[in-house]
Design an enzyme around this catalytic site. Structure first.
Site, short mmCIF file in Angstrom:
data_model
loop_
_atom_site.label_atom_id
_atom_site.label_comp_id
_atom_site.label_asym_id
_atom_site.label_seq_id
_atom_site.Cartn_x
_atom_site.Cartn_y
_atom_site.Cartn_z
N GLU A 123 0.88 -1.18 0.00
CA GLU A 123 0.00 0.00 0.00
C GLU A 123 0.91 1.21 0.00
O GLU A 123 1.45 1.59 1.04
CB GLU A 123 -0.89 0.01 1.26
CG GLU A 123 -1.86 -1.13 1.36
CD GLU A 123 -3.02 -1.00 0.40
OE1 GLU A 123 -3.11 0.01 -0.32
OE2 GLU A 123 -3.84 -1.92 0.36
N CYS A 138 -2.39 9.20 2.42
CA CYS A 138 -2.06 8.66 1.11
C CYS A 138 -3.15 8.97 0.09
O CYS A 138 -2.91 8.96 -1.11
CB CYS A 138 -1.84 7.15 1.21
SG CYS A 138 -3.18 6.33 2.05
P1 NAD Z 1 8.42 4.83 4.85
O1 NAD Z 1 8.39 4.02 3.63
O2 NAD Z 1 9.56 5.74 5.07
O3 NAD Z 1 8.34 3.92 6.17
C1 NAD Z 1 7.27 3.03 6.39
C2 NAD Z 1 7.72 1.93 7.33
O4 NAD Z 1 8.72 1.14 6.70
C3 NAD Z 1 8.33 2.42 8.63
O5 NAD Z 1 7.87 1.61 9.69
C4 NAD Z 1 9.82 2.22 8.40
O6 NAD Z 1 10.56 2.04 9.59
C5 NAD Z 1 9.81 0.96 7.57
N1 NAD Z 1 11.02 0.74 6.74
C6 NAD Z 1 11.85 1.67 6.20
N2 NAD Z 1 12.81 1.06 5.46
C7 NAD Z 1 12.57 -0.27 5.53
C8 NAD Z 1 13.21 -1.41 4.96
N3 NAD Z 1 14.28 -1.31 4.17
N4 NAD Z 1 12.69 -2.63 5.23
C9 NAD Z 1 11.60 -2.77 6.02
N5 NAD Z 1 10.96 -1.72 6.59
C10 NAD Z 1 11.44 -0.48 6.34
O7 NAD Z 1 7.03 5.64 4.85
P2 NAD Z 1 6.55 6.76 5.85
O8 NAD Z 1 7.34 7.98 5.57
O9 NAD Z 1 6.54 6.20 7.23
O10 NAD Z 1 5.03 6.96 5.42
C11 NAD Z 1 4.63 7.87 4.45
C12 NAD Z 1 4.34 7.16 3.15
O11 NAD Z 1 3.37 6.15 3.35
C13 NAD Z 1 3.77 8.07 2.10
O12 NAD Z 1 4.37 7.82 0.86
C14 NAD Z 1 2.30 7.67 2.04
O13 NAD Z 1 1.66 7.95 0.83
C15 NAD Z 1 2.38 6.21 2.33
N6 NAD Z 1 1.10 5.70 2.81
C16 NAD Z 1 0.39 4.85 2.00
C17 NAD Z 1 -0.84 4.38 2.42
C18 NAD Z 1 -1.67 3.45 1.56
O14 NAD Z 1 -2.51 2.76 2.10
N7 NAD Z 1 -1.47 3.38 0.27
C19 NAD Z 1 -1.34 4.76 3.66
C20 NAD Z 1 -0.60 5.63 4.44
C21 NAD Z 1 0.64 6.08 4.01
#
Ligand code: NAD
Length: 513
Positions: free
Chosen positions: A232, A266
């Site tokens: 997502e 998002c």
């Molecule tokens: P992010 O991708 O930076 O981090 C998300 C999660 O992934 C965190 O818990 C982080 O610690 C973890 N993570 C980071 N690197 C990783 C790796 N290499 N392996 C495993 N886990 C890892 O995202 P964010 O900044 O926390 O959130 C914002 C983003 O999320 C925006 O792009 C937003 O659009 C998206 N989002 C999407 C939805 C949806 O349902 N489509 C919903 C909410 C947010």
């Protein structure tokens, strides 16, 4: 590994320090989840639904304290936290409570004539251990919705919340609420390195919500292990307003759709496409509405803070880049005098050379574009690299139906904004760069399971016609049967009965010989 400070974004004060899990703790969590998955396999759905009800009771009993904690860690307004974290999560779990039994029940499948007498069905088995990795924008709802869908489907869950909003005490309290939650839900804290380590620990499914770059990294690391991944991801969601739309309602929706959760959703409206005849009027009304927005985190505030410092830098960099390249700034365009807030920002004259036209903003900033015709806006919409949620505004029902069919996106709201998410019965997820797989609804719940095909044959003491020995006579009868399968009408049944009896006689003869 050093502790990670958890900051209140609205005040800048440190709330507490979070201890990231060590390698050993990650392994221990996976070990505990593996044993829990075995135990849950033998646990009836009714028991898991009891645990879900205990979680719902917790949400009800601790609503105000939860809101305090969400607001403190995310800096969003209390109204945003209530709507997106508490209300939505509660509704999703209520849907789960009321529909899980029907969605997860065995499904009888009609038996084809060639398999006459056998019984076929699909059963749903849990994957085993589901790793849920969640972002910071909705600290409670995103992780816990995925976790509860996975748990109710019979999986043990490892939840890795974002390091920016870890809600450590809250998740621990949730686990303590019911013995099955304590058994089936492990919460492992830490940054991206901890998330990466948990993927390497080989869960049976990864459910990731977050940015596109991280999604790609997770997919790449899961690929060699052949672990399925549900993604997502982010988007640049468009709102399309035709000149026959209810204008005041569309302006109010654009304002809320862009600013809700400080734009950190998002499904937030990031691109606003307005038909040329009403463009000027619409922009003026939107700027006026933006001027009414009250900044703060209290109950009577509309727009909360930006949750992280890097997000503030990103938002401001995109706006400054656009303005430097000639975009027109109608309001906002800077952070507030005090606190970590960004003013509601409306831009026009954005071109494809500007970063803001390509990159997700994830902030209270909207770029307004004009369009001439339906055909033009459909083509423009579908050239977006991502596609999560689109809204269409028009009083022409026939046009809305045409767009619903023509627009390539995961969710579509007609004369409303972001609201498909409000119905837990609808699937949620994107197309193209916004990811794949679906959360919520029957499809989301089934996605937390593996289907198993079951065929049961009442023993009849004779071999099957498709078993050995083959013969020319059997081959000819099989050909006759095949020809009849596609035919229709009464005579077909008579012929089928004749061929069926002939095959039966042949099998008996072969069996006796
Ligand atoms: P992010 O991708 O930076 O981090 C998300 C999660 O992934 C965190 O818990 C982080 O610690 C973890 N993570 C980071 N690197 C990783 C790796 N290499 N392996 C495993 N886990 C890892 O995202 P964010 O900044 O926390 O959130 C914002 C983003 O999320 C925006 O792009 C937003 O659009 C998206 N989002 C999407 C939805 C949806 O349902 N489509 C919903 C909410 C947010």
């Amino acid at each position: 590994m050093s502790d990670i400070p958890v900051i209140n974004p609205a005040t800048g004060a440190q709330l507490y320090a979070m201890k990231p899990a060590t390698d050993l703790e990650c392994e221990a969590a996976m070990g505990a989840a593996r044993s829990a998955a075995e135990a849950l396999r033998a646990t009836p759905l009714t028991a898991r639904l009891e645990a879900l009800t205990a979680f719902l009771d917790y949400l009800r009993d601790h609503r105000e304290a939860l809101l305090d904690q969400i607001v403190a860690e995310s800096g969003r307004s209390r109204g945003d936290a209530m709507l997106s974290d508490i209300f939505q999560l509660t509704e999703d779990c209520l849907w789960l409570r009321d529909h899980a039994a029907a969605v997860l029940a065995d499904e009888k499948v009609a038996t084809p004539i060639s398999l006459l007498g056998k019984h076929c069905r699909i059963r749903r088995d849990a994957h085993g251990v589901v790793l849920v990795i969640s972002p910071w924008n909705l600290p409670l709802a995103i992780g816990m919705t995925a976790a509860m869908f996975a748990f109710v489907a019979g999986n043990a869950v490892i939840l890795k919340p974002s390091e920016h909003t870890p809600m450590v005490a809250v998740f621990e309290a949730i686990r303590q609420r019911h013995p099955l939650l304590y058994l089936g839900l492990q919460v492992v804290h830490g940054g991206g390195d901890v998330g990466a380590r948990l993927v390497q620990a080989r869960p049976d499914l990864v459910v990731f919500t977050g940015s596109q770059p991280t999604g790609r990294r997770i997919l790449a690391s899961a690929a060699p292990l052949l672990i399925p991944v549900l993604l997502e991801l982010g988007a640049k969601d468009p709102m399309l307003v035709f000149d026959d739309a209810d204008l005041p309602r569309a302006v109010a929706a654009a304002c809320w759709g862009n600013l809700h959760n400080s734009g950190q959703s998002c499904t937030a409206v990031e691109q606003l496409h307005v038909q040329e005849g009403i463009f000027e009027t619409f922009v003026a009304a939107l700027v006026a509405a933006s001027g009414e927005i009250r900044l703060g985190t209290g109950a009577a505030h509309d727009l909360g803070a930006i949750t992280t410092a890097f997000q503030m830098t990103h938002i401001d960099a995109l706006v400054q880049d656009a303005v430097a390249q000639g975009a027109v700034l109608h309001c906002g365009g800077r952070r507030s005098e005090c606190g970590h807030f960004y003013l509601p920002t409306v831009l026009t004259g954005v071109t494809s050379a500007m970063r803001i036209s390509q990159e997700e903003i994830f902030g209270p900033v909207v770029a307004v574009y004009s369009f001439a015709s339906e055909a033009e806006i459909i083509a423009r919409h579908n050239s977006n690299p991502s596609g999560l949620s689109t809204s269409v505004w028009s009083r022409d029902k026939a046009r809305c139906r045409r767009l619903e069919q023509a627009l390539s996106t995961g969710c579509i709201n007609i004369n409303n904004v972001m609201l498909t998410e409000g119905n837990a019965g609808l699937p949620f997820g994107g197309v193209r760069q916004s990811g794949f797989g679906r959360m919520k609804g029957a499809e989301g719940l089934r996605g937390m399971t593996r289907s198993k095909a079951v065929l049961e044959d009442p023993t009849r003491g004779k071999p099957e016609p498709n078993w050995y020995p083959y013969s020319a006579e059997k081959l000819a009868l099989t050909g006759e049967l095949l020809d009849l399968l596609g035919q229709k009408g009464l005579r077909r049944w008579w012929r089928l009965a004749r061929v069926g009896l002939a095959i039966d006689r042949l099998v008996k003869r072969q069996h006796r010989a």
